[in-house]
Scaffold this motif. Structure first.
Motif, PDB file in Angstrom:
ATOM      1  N   LYS A  37       0.646  17.550  35.435  1.00 45.58           N
ATOM      2  CA  LYS A  37       2.013  17.245  35.866  1.00 45.58           C
ATOM      3  C   LYS A  37       2.675  18.393  36.653  1.00 45.58           C
ATOM      4  CE  LYS A  37       4.011  17.054  32.006  1.00 45.58           C
ATOM      5  NZ  LYS A  37       4.779  18.133  31.547  1.00 45.58           N
ATOM      6  N   SER A  38       2.608  19.607  36.107  1.00 49.94           N
ATOM      7  CA  SER A  38       3.337  20.708  36.753  1.00 49.94           C
ATOM      8  C   SER A  38       2.781  21.071  38.118  1.00 49.94           C
ATOM      9  CB  SER A  38       3.315  21.963  35.882  1.00 49.94           C
ATOM     10  OG  SER A  38       3.966  21.698  34.687  1.00 49.94           O
ATOM     11  N   THR A  39       1.451  21.277  38.169  1.00 50.30           N
ATOM     12  CA  THR A  39       0.864  21.665  39.450  1.00 50.30           C
ATOM     13  C   THR A  39       1.074  20.560  40.484  1.00 50.30           C
ATOM     14  OG1 THR A  39      -1.202  20.918  38.465  1.00 50.30           O
ATOM     15  CG2 THR A  39      -0.943  23.291  38.745  1.00 50.30           C
ATOM     16  N   THR A  40       0.921  19.305  40.020  1.00 49.91           N
ATOM     17  CA  THR A  40       1.075  18.168  40.937  1.00 49.91           C
ATOM     18  C   THR A  40       2.523  18.071  41.417  1.00 49.91           C
ATOM     19  OG1 THR A  40      -0.655  17.015  39.740  1.00 49.91           O
ATOM     20  CG2 THR A  40       0.724  15.673  41.155  1.00 49.91           C
ATOM     21  N   ALA A  41       3.460  18.130  40.473  1.00 49.38           N
ATOM     22  CA  ALA A  41       4.876  17.989  40.833  1.00 49.38           C
ATOM     23  C   ALA A  41       5.303  19.073  41.824  1.00 49.38           C
ATOM     24  CB  ALA A  41       5.740  18.047  39.568  1.00 49.38           C
TER      25      ALA A  41
END
Ligand code: DC
Length: 247
Positions: A37-41
């Motif tokens: 989630k974090s890297t993608t967001a």
């Protein structure tokens, strides 16, 4: 009627702006720890030129403050304590800079102790109320300044912005998530045990999914993305395609 709505602009009126001007305002990305989630967001925000808001960092800041002030995160003392905290996020090349009462704590909030504690403080009602208010305010300021927002967390599509134009729910096999965590820690020069991380992930999932307030859930209408077998580029591309309408 439109202008009346704009004059009465509140935290849930973004969908109307989207309808009126046809641009994307809020993209909500939720999911458990290690789902990518974090890297993608972060990358989606970079590619769309949106403001990236990491809401987990805010709960981590509360946890860190408890540790420093010697507050038991499971006690009622937390209610009063959270009222005195000034948490600020500002964009940086790596994502966000996190400040607590003016102090930069960006690099202090990623340890396993803080991960565990943030999941505990996030069950507290006073904490959640304050964080959600702050998250809506940050997004509102960005939107009023003409921008769009990518906000990631656990309850963005269900509670913070249930009317977000785009909602994504990222999931991944816990074994894959533990492996990813080992690699992440190794990159930071930290050796870890995959089995321990696997158990910690399952514990944190259980706590986040079963808590009474705003439990981790897929929001109605959210697009689910299983990232277990997707590369980072594929995860980002899937979201960008859906946002641009070629999903
Ligand atoms: O995304 P993260 O691992 O940095 O989040 C840390 C903890 O904060 C997570 O275990 C649950 C909590 N959290 C939450 O309750 N609601 C959010 N929107 C984001 C995080």
């Amino acid at each position: 009627m439109g202008w009346q709505l704009l004059l009465n602009f509140d935290d849930t009126s973004y969908g109307f702006l989207y309808f009126l001007f046809g641009y994307t305002v809020i993209i909500a990305i939720d999911g458990p720890a290690g789902s990518g989630k974090s890297t993608t967001a972060k990358d989606v925000a970079r590619r769309l030129g949106s403001l990236y808001i990491d809401t987990g960092a805010m709960y981590r800041a509360v946890a860190w403050s408890c540790l420093k002030a010697n507050i038991d995160p499971e006690s009622d003392d937390l209610d009063g304590h959270v009222g005195n905290l000034v948490i600020a996020l500002s964009p940086s090349d790596d994502g966000v800079v996190v400040r607590l009462n003016g102090q930069d704590i960006t690099n202090d909030i990623r340890s396993s102790t803080i991960s565990e504690m943030s999941s505990i403080v996030s069950r507290n009602e006073a904490v959640r109320t304050k964080m959600v208010q702050l998250q809506r305010k940050m997004a509102k300021n960005a939107v009023l300044a003409g921008g769009s927002v990518v906000m990631e967390g656990r309850d963005i599509g269900t509670v913070v912005f249930p009317d977000a134009e785009f909602k994504f729910f990222l999931v991944a096999d816990p074994a894959v998530r533990a492996k990813r965590r080992v690699i992440q820690l190794k990159e930071k020069g930290v050796t870890s045990d995959e089995g321990t991380l696997y158990r910690e992930i399952l514990e944190r999932d259980a706590r986040d999914e079963t808590r009474e307030l705003s439990p981790l859930r897929k929001a109605p209408g959210a697009i689910e993305l299983d990232t277990s077998r997707l590369s980072f580029e594929e995860q980002v591309e899937n979201i960008i395609r859906a946002v641009k309408g070629n999903g």
